[in-house]
Design a protein around this motif. Structure first.
Motif, PDB file in Angstrom:
ATOM      1  N   LEU A   7      43.261 -38.953 -20.061  1.00 43.63           N
ATOM      2  CA  LEU A   7      42.855 -40.042 -19.180  1.00 43.63           C
ATOM      3  C   LEU A   7      42.992 -39.535 -17.751  1.00 43.63           C
ATOM      4  O   LEU A   7      44.011 -38.941 -17.386  1.00 43.63           O
ATOM      5  N   PHE A   8      41.951 -39.733 -16.926  1.00 41.90           N
ATOM      6  CA  PHE A   8      41.985 -39.260 -15.543  1.00 41.90           C
ATOM      7  C   PHE A   8      41.129 -40.153 -14.657  1.00 41.90           C
ATOM      8  O   PHE A   8      40.293 -40.912 -15.142  1.00 41.90           O
ATOM      9  N   LYS A   9      41.364 -40.065 -13.344  1.00 45.15           N
ATOM     10  CA  LYS A   9      40.566 -40.810 -12.374  1.00 45.15           C
ATOM     11  C   LYS A   9      39.181 -40.181 -12.320  1.00 45.15           C
ATOM     12  O   LYS A   9      39.043 -38.973 -12.209  1.00 45.15           O
ATOM     13  N   ALA A  10      38.164 -41.015 -12.397  1.00 44.70           N
ATOM     14  CA  ALA A  10      36.782 -40.548 -12.479  1.00 44.70           C
ATOM     15  C   ALA A  10      36.340 -39.897 -11.165  1.00 44.70           C
ATOM     16  O   ALA A  10      36.418 -40.530 -10.120  1.00 44.70           O
ATOM     17  N   PRO A  11      35.893 -38.632 -11.220  1.00 48.32           N
ATOM     18  CA  PRO A  11      35.447 -37.972  -9.991  1.00 48.32           C
ATOM     19  C   PRO A  11      34.353 -38.722  -9.227  1.00 48.32           C
ATOM     20  O   PRO A  11      34.417 -38.786  -8.007  1.00 48.32           O
ATOM     21  N   GLU A  17      38.612 -45.056 -14.442  1.00 43.58           N
ATOM     22  CA  GLU A  17      39.274 -44.027 -15.248  1.00 43.58           C
ATOM     23  C   GLU A  17      38.347 -43.610 -16.385  1.00 43.58           C
ATOM     24  O   GLU A  17      37.633 -44.436 -16.945  1.00 43.58           O
ATOM     25  N   PHE A  18      38.372 -42.310 -16.686  1.00 38.97           N
ATOM     26  CA  PHE A  18      37.598 -41.760 -17.790  1.00 38.97           C
ATOM     27  C   PHE A  18      38.553 -41.186 -18.824  1.00 38.97           C
ATOM     28  O   PHE A  18      39.664 -40.785 -18.499  1.00 38.97           O
ATOM     29  N   VAL A  19      38.086 -41.110 -20.063  1.00 37.43           N
ATOM     30  CA  VAL A  19      38.801 -40.436 -21.150  1.00 37.43           C
ATOM     31  C   VAL A  19      37.848 -39.398 -21.718  1.00 37.43           C
ATOM     32  O   VAL A  19      36.769 -39.741 -22.205  1.00 37.43           O
ATOM     33  N   PHE A  86      34.311 -30.745 -11.422  1.00 40.18           N
ATOM     34  CA  PHE A  86      35.676 -30.498 -11.879  1.00 40.18           C
ATOM     35  C   PHE A  86      36.591 -31.678 -11.574  1.00 40.18           C
ATOM     36  O   PHE A  86      36.311 -32.482 -10.694  1.00 40.18           O
ATOM     37  N   VAL A  87      37.702 -31.744 -12.316  1.00 40.30           N
ATOM     38  CA  VAL A  87      38.714 -32.777 -12.098  1.00 40.30           C
ATOM     39  C   VAL A  87      39.961 -32.084 -11.557  1.00 40.30           C
ATOM     40  O   VAL A  87      40.477 -31.157 -12.173  1.00 40.30           O
ATOM     41  N   LYS A  88      40.414 -32.549 -10.407  1.00 35.64           N
ATOM     42  CA  LYS A  88      41.604 -31.953  -9.802  1.00 35.64           C
ATOM     43  C   LYS A  88      42.867 -32.410 -10.536  1.00 35.64           C
ATOM     44  O   LYS A  88      42.903 -33.497 -11.112  1.00 35.64           O
ATOM     45  N   LYS A  89      43.883 -31.567 -10.504  1.00 38.24           N
ATOM     46  CA  LYS A  89      45.127 -31.836 -11.234  1.00 38.24           C
ATOM     47  C   LYS A  89      45.736 -33.185 -10.851  1.00 38.24           C
ATOM     48  O   LYS A  89      46.236 -33.909 -11.703  1.00 38.24           O
ATOM     49  N   ASP A  90      45.668 -33.553  -9.573  1.00 42.86           N
ATOM     50  CA  ASP A  90      46.290 -34.810  -9.151  1.00 42.86           C
ATOM     51  C   ASP A  90      45.529 -36.053  -9.638  1.00 42.86           C
ATOM     52  O   ASP A  90      46.024 -37.168  -9.528  1.00 42.86           O
ATOM     53  N   ALA A  91      44.338 -35.865 -10.226  1.00 45.46           N
ATOM     54  CA  ALA A  91      43.583 -36.987 -10.798  1.00 45.46           C
ATOM     55  C   ALA A  91      43.947 -37.238 -12.260  1.00 45.46           C
ATOM     56  O   ALA A  91      43.564 -38.257 -12.827  1.00 45.46           O
TER      57      ALA A  91
END
Length: 110
Positions: A7-11, A17-19, A86-91
Motif C-alpha cells: 500500500l502506498f501513496k499514489a504518485p 492510496e494504491f495497492v 516510480f514510487v519514492k520510499k517515503d510514499a
C-alpha cells in the motif's frame, strides 16, 4: 521485498492510496518484453504466475535510488509504474495482507 503487495501513496495524486505488487528495486534496470518482466536483462519468472501476462513492451529504465517500481497483477487493465513512474520510499505505507471487500472476495494475499 520483491513480490510483496504494498500500500502506498499514489504518485499521480498523493491524497489517494494504491495497492500494487513490488516488482523493481532501487538501482535495478527494468524492462518488459512481450509481456515478460526483465530485471537487469534477466527474466523474472518468480512473479510470472502472480501477474496476468499481457504482450506489452516497456523500457528499459533504471530505477533511481530510494524509488521502487510497482505493477498491477492484472497488467492489461492496470495503471502502474509504467504509466505514472516510480514510487519514492517515503510514499510507502506498508504491506497488504488480505482483501476484505467485496465480502465475496475476502482472501489472504501472498
Amino acid at each position: 521485498q520483491r513480490g510483496e503487495i504494498i500500500l502506498f501513496k499514489a504518485p499521480p495524486d498523493p491524497s489517494k492510496e494504491f495497492v500494487k505488487r513490488l516488482v523493481g528495486l532501487p538501482g535495478e534496470t527494468i524492462a518488459v518484453r512481450n509481456g515478460d518482466i526483465m530485471i537487469d536483462g534477466k527474466p523474472l519468472p518468480a512473479l510470472s504466475p502472480l501477474i496476468r501476462k499481457d504482450r506489452a513492451n516497456f523500457g528499459p529504465v533504471k530505477i533511481p535510488a530510494g524509488s521502487y517500481f510497482f505493477m498491477g497483477d492484472n497488467r492489461a487493465n492496470s495503471a502502474d509504474s509504467r504509466y505514472w513512474g516510480f514510487v519514492k520510499k517515503d510514499a510507502l505505507i506498508g504491506q497488504a495482507f488480505f482483501t476484505y471487500w467485496p465480502p465475496t472476495h475476502i482472501r489472504i494475499l501472498h
